[in-house]
Design an enzyme around this catalytic site. Structure first.
Site, PDB file in Angstrom:
ATOM      1  N   GLU A  30      40.801  33.813  39.231  1.00  0.00           N
ATOM      2  CA  GLU A  30      41.863  32.996  39.816  1.00  0.00           C
ATOM      3  C   GLU A  30      41.207  31.739  40.391  1.00  0.00           C
ATOM      4  OE1 GLU A  30      44.788  35.139  42.330  1.00  0.00           O
ATOM      5  OE2 GLU A  30      43.555  36.896  41.874  1.00  0.00           O
TER       6      GLU A  30
ATOM      7  N   ARG B 132      32.881  47.662  41.661  1.00  0.00           N
ATOM      8  CA  ARG B 132      32.549  46.288  42.037  1.00  0.00           C
ATOM      9  C   ARG B 132      31.244  46.247  42.828  1.00  0.00           C
ATOM     10  NH1 ARG B 132      37.229  43.861  45.453  1.00  0.00           N
ATOM     11  NH2 ARG B 132      35.800  42.097  45.456  1.00  0.00           N
TER      12      ARG B 132
ATOM     13  N   LYS C  89      37.328  34.833  51.211  1.00  0.00           N
ATOM     14  CA  LYS C  89      37.558  33.380  51.219  1.00  0.00           C
ATOM     15  C   LYS C  89      38.024  32.904  52.593  1.00  0.00           C
ATOM     16  CE  LYS C  89      40.130  33.491  47.368  1.00  0.00           C
ATOM     17  NZ  LYS C  89      39.723  34.528  46.418  1.00  0.00           N
TER      18      LYS C  89
END
Length: 620
Positions: free
Chosen positions: A96, A321, A331
């Site tokens: 994204e 992950r 973020k």
């Protein structure tokens, strides 16, 4: 202080065979081992000849090196391929474009591009640009640069928005198949339909009973701007009774009052991830859709939608992950660090964004090797910062040249010295790196921490009346006197010790007239392994000593040749001479740390970053 940085090598001795600085005990072991080997060779030479036997196969150092692609030839990724052993393999990396990539994304890039490469296939870089409220052009650019830096080239750069017309048509098709409806429920109503806080029975709202014609009319009204955000959305008619929440009539389209970076104001409605992702995979004929385990529940809805629309069906599989402890990757939190000036920016070398890691000087090949070392399974991987640094350290140790850098210089005047040239290898272990000439001047500069005013038995560096070796110099030097300005030593005077014993320790130095540089020593940004658990929040865990600046450091003349021959090493996205930014000028500063040029460097001023220390426990 510089003394803390060089503490790990303070009492080390020179291994003349390898050129390394090692502890006294380690050097003793090495010498004993070599002596034993020499004795065995001598004994064999004097023994009677034996009948020849077939030589035993041995692995060379090159053979023993980790193969960069072997995680695809075995283990989980190999099993995934065997589930669908098709050619050509087609994968995608679908970020994204709403932020900068971090270290965890490096694993996703390596897995998707590497899987396709290993099987002779291709990989798309597809931007999942379906949320215009959060997307910016700078993120698109940064993501492309990071993929390229890691050494991968997509077969094509695509965008989910390329398919907005096709996706809209598929949404109408889903309505026609009575598998989607327009809903006007609010959040509270939807939560109740899904069982509420008491996890009661699940049910559909009355909107699900609308006719095909009414749903088409409502959906087109959404498209034409009749509804404001949150007043209406298209839901997939899945299986509300299924135990998987990803089947509870997820949203397929929502109204957004935002201009899209590529399509402008053409669209008033935008598809959701759950609707877009599987269909774009299908449009691009993805064979293996590889994603992290947070999407494992989504596999059911992924397969349901493709089956419902009777389109080509890719195979989705999920791997664990990569997480790094001792830092923050969110973020929102990184933005707070940037906006409140705890760090210089998103590319600050103390962050674990990929642009930050790159600026710090970590080579792309080291990141790929790190991912390969960890392997790929379905379990999440939680790694300490020290583990990452150790992997980078091992990579640099065999791939970058060595130079002499003095952080806190103090002049030493060699009274009987004369200027001469000495030949210094760029790496005693790797002759192919070559050597360079360095002037040994009458005045040299050493680390302030390598001189003491008062000697002691456990001190092996320079002190009045004591000798120490200068790396690559023909003779040791013995301090004879020193001068001070207040409490600070300003000059040491010495003579060559041509008749003395072989020195126990060798120190690094630079010649008079050497280039002045700024050195930034970066330490961990946070004090603990879990910054989020700090009382009062992660900002209270900030390490006040996360950056130390040495503004008056000096570097030897070999730096110019190292810079002209960059990148070090030629690997991944830095695969040939001149291909790489300033951060590709990497070297080992002997007895100090691994270093790289920083992007703040100019023609008049060189700024260096510490990539990693020479030893894991350096300075402790």
């Amino acid at each position: 202080m510089a003394d803390a940085i060089t503490e790990g090598t303070a009492k080390l001795q020179l291994d003349e065979e390898t050129g390394e600085m090692v502890s006294k005990s380690e050097l003793k072991k090495r010498l004993q081992k070599r002596a034993k080997k020499a004795a065995q060779s001598k004994a064999k030479a004097g023994a009677p000849a034996k009948a020849p036997v077939a030589p035993k196969a041995t692995k060379t150092t090159e053979d023993a090196k980790v193969e960069p692609m072997n995680m695809f030839a075995q283990g989980w990724l190999d099993e995934v391929y065997k589930e669908r052993p098709v050619k050509p393999v087609v994968t995608r990396f679908p970020p994204e474009p709403n932020g900068y990539l971090h270290i965890g994304h490096a694993k996703a890039i390596a897995v998707n591009f590497g899987f396709a490469k290993h099987h002779g296939g291709k990989c798309y870089l597809r931007f999942d640009d379906t949320n215009p409220e959060a997307e910016e052009e700078k993120y698109f650019t940064a993501i492309k640069e990071m993929v390229s830096w890691l050494g991968f080239e997509p077969c094509a750069v695509t965008y989910s928005s390329d398919n907005f017309d096709k996706l809209y048509a598929k949404a109408e098709d889903l309505i026609q198949r009575e598998k989607a409806y327009v809903c006007h429920c609010g959040d509270i109503e939807i939560k109740a339909q899904r069982g509420g806080e008491a996890h009661g029975p699940r049910f559909r709202c009355d909107h699900a009973k609308q006719s095909i014609e009414q749903n088409l009319e409502e959906f087109r009204a959404m498209r034409d701007g009749k509804y404001k955000p949150r007043e209406a959305f298209l839901r997939m008619k899945q299986d509300i009774e299924d135990g998987n929440p990803q089947m509870w009539d997820l949203a397929a389209y929502r109204v957004l009052d935002a201009s899209h970076h590529r399509t402008g104001d053409t669209w008033k409605i935008y598809p959701t991830y759950d609707f877009t992702h599987c269909l774009c995979d299908s449009f691009e004929n993805i064979t293996h859709s590889l994603c992290t385990t947070e999407f494992i529940l989504s596999r059911v809805s992924y397969e349901w939608l493709n089956k419902s629309l009777e389109v080509y069906e890719p195979m989705q599989r999920e791997y664990g992950r990569l997480n790094i402890t001792g830092t923050v990757l969110s973020k929102r939190k990184i933005a707070k660090l940037v906006n409140e000036h705890y760090v210089r920016g998103w590319d600050d070398p103390r962050l674990y964004t990929l642009i930050g890691i790159k600026r710090r000087g970590v080579p792309p090949g080291a990141i790929l090797e790190f991912v390969n070392e960890l392997g790929v399974t379905t379990a999440p991987t939680n790694i300490q910062l020290a583990r990452f640094d150790q992997s980078v350290r091992r990579y640099l140790e065999r791939t970058v040249p060595r130079l002499m850098l003095v952080l806190d210089p103090i002049p030493v005047v060699i009274e009987d010295g004369q200027e001469m040239e000495v030949d210094v290898p760029f790496s005693p272990k790797i002759p192919a790196m070559g050597s360079h000439k360095v002037k040994l001047t009458k005045t040299v500069y050493i680390e302030r921490s390598d001189f003491r005013e008062v000697d002691s038995k456990d001190y092996f560096r320079l002190a009045p009346g004591k000798s120490v070796g200068l790396l690559q110099a023909p003779y040791p030097i013995k301090a004879t006197s020193f001068t001070k300005d207040g409490d600070k030593v300003t000059e040491v005077r010495a003579v060559y010790d041509k008749e003395g014993k072989k020195p126990k320790t060798y120190i690094h130095w630079v010649a008079e007239g050497s280039r002045k540089v700024e050195v930034r020593i970066h330490n961990a940004l946070f004090k603990s392994e879990k910054p989020d658990d700090a009382e009062g929040g992660f900002l209270n865990d900030i390490n006040p000593n996360s950056e130390e600046i040495w503004a008056d450091a000096m570097i030897e003349s070999g730096f110019d040749e190292v810079k002209s021959r960059a990148p070090w090493p030629e690997a991944a996205g830095e695969s040939e001479l001149g291909k790489g930014g300033l951060e590709s000028v990497r070297f080992q500063a002997m007895r100090v740390a691994y270093m790289a040029m920083d992007s703040d460097s100019t023609d008049d001023k060189v700024v260096l970053n510490r990539i990693v220390s020479l030893k894991e426990d350096a300075g402790k």
